[in-house]
Design an enzyme around this catalytic site. Sequence first.
Site, PDB file in Angstrom:
ATOM      1  N   HIS A 135       0.860  -1.189   0.000  1.00 12.39           N
ATOM      2  CA  HIS A 135       0.000   0.000   0.000  1.00 12.39           C
ATOM      3  C   HIS A 135       0.901   1.246   0.000  1.00 12.39           C
ATOM      4  CE1 HIS A 135      -3.499   2.318   0.267  1.00 12.39           C
ATOM      5  NE2 HIS A 135      -4.037   1.897   1.393  1.00 12.39           N
ATOM      6  N   ASP A 230      -3.454  -1.196  12.478  1.00 14.08           N
ATOM      7  CA  ASP A 230      -4.396  -1.379  11.374  1.00 14.08           C
ATOM      8  C   ASP A 230      -5.416  -2.431  11.814  1.00 14.08           C
ATOM      9  OD1 ASP A 230      -5.594  -1.213   8.901  1.00 14.08           O
ATOM     10  OD2 ASP A 230      -3.998  -2.219   7.785  1.00 14.08           O
ATOM     11  N   CYS A 270      -4.288   3.760   9.284  1.00 17.74           N
ATOM     12  CA  CYS A 270      -4.605   4.090   7.893  1.00 17.74           C
ATOM     13  C   CYS A 270      -6.114   4.248   7.649  1.00 17.74           C
ATOM     14  CB  CYS A 270      -4.010   3.048   6.954  1.00 17.74           C
ATOM     15  SG  CYS A 270      -4.543   1.374   7.310  1.00 17.74           S
ATOM     16  N   ARG A 298      -3.296  11.974   2.172  1.00 19.55           N
ATOM     17  CA  ARG A 298      -3.425  11.107   0.991  1.00 19.55           C
ATOM     18  C   ARG A 298      -3.683  11.976  -0.242  1.00 19.55           C
ATOM     19  NH1 ARG A 298      -5.311   5.749   1.589  1.00 19.55           N
ATOM     20  NH2 ARG A 298      -5.310   5.700  -0.679  1.00 19.55           N
TER      21      ARG A 298
END
Length: 310
Positions: A135, A230, A270, A298
């Site tokens: 990712h 996560d 995230c 992002r």
Amino acid sequence: MAVNMKGKDLISIADLSLEEIYEIFDVAKSLKRKLYTGEEHHYLKGKTLGMIFSKPSTRTRISFETGIYQLGGYGMYFNQNDLQLGKSENIHDTAKVLSRYLDGIMIRTFSHQDVIDLAKYATIPVINGLTDLLHPCQVLSDLFTILEKRNKLQGLKLAYIGDGNNVAHSLLHGCSKVGMDIVVASPKGYEPKKEIVDNAIEIAKYMGSKVEIINDPFEAVKNADVVYTDVWASMGQEKEAEERRKVFKNYQVNLELIKHAKDDYLFMHCLPAHRGEEVIDEIIDSPNSIVFDEAENRLHVQKAIMVLIM
């Protein structure tokens, strides 16, 4: 722009030089300032980005679609039913055709090999928006956010607590590239892939940083500057969710665990977060949490990537 990245694919952070990573950060900082001050920045006027989604996503779709629009270009969304990718048309032919219509491709899918193959046969830049293995756009945004908060990356320690998944893999690549120490704490059998870890260790040697894979979350967060977690079950692992809750129950980022980190630690995730599972509200909503700065970035980092390669 000091580094020429035009036409380059972004498949893995491991493929980027340190200069290219900091060029992305410099451009992201500039684009963020321009957006905040209302300065037009149509660097991709008339350009079209094709966005292929085999896996749905909130942040990836909105950030790329908004980003290409703010840059003066146009984003086209394709779900798995819109294209014949890998079904009645092979990736080779799809890549060749899309290259005749588009200026860039962003793909978010399960198989990492699909992204490699798409990039191999396309004559336009391909951006990995997420695979089961990596990712990269997320982790470049994470590192950019840490840099904003701490004004440096080299010499900091990041502790990742949880599943050795695609985010953990890209964090291993990213931290080792910029000279951050990284400790990943996962239950036995859920550690990151050995080839990714070995690659990160090799990269870290050049930067004088450390890469550790352990099973003890308390040991991992000791004196950490950044604590990252996560979800315990990623998309496609829903059938394992109940079993994973049992396996990961001691890997929750909670008040007991976090007191072993530095007092001014940064908490990262995230997103989306499963509150009450991998992290409790008191941590994710605390002043130490930068999860929404991370999510916003992002947009800015992916805009920088698009400007540099498209």
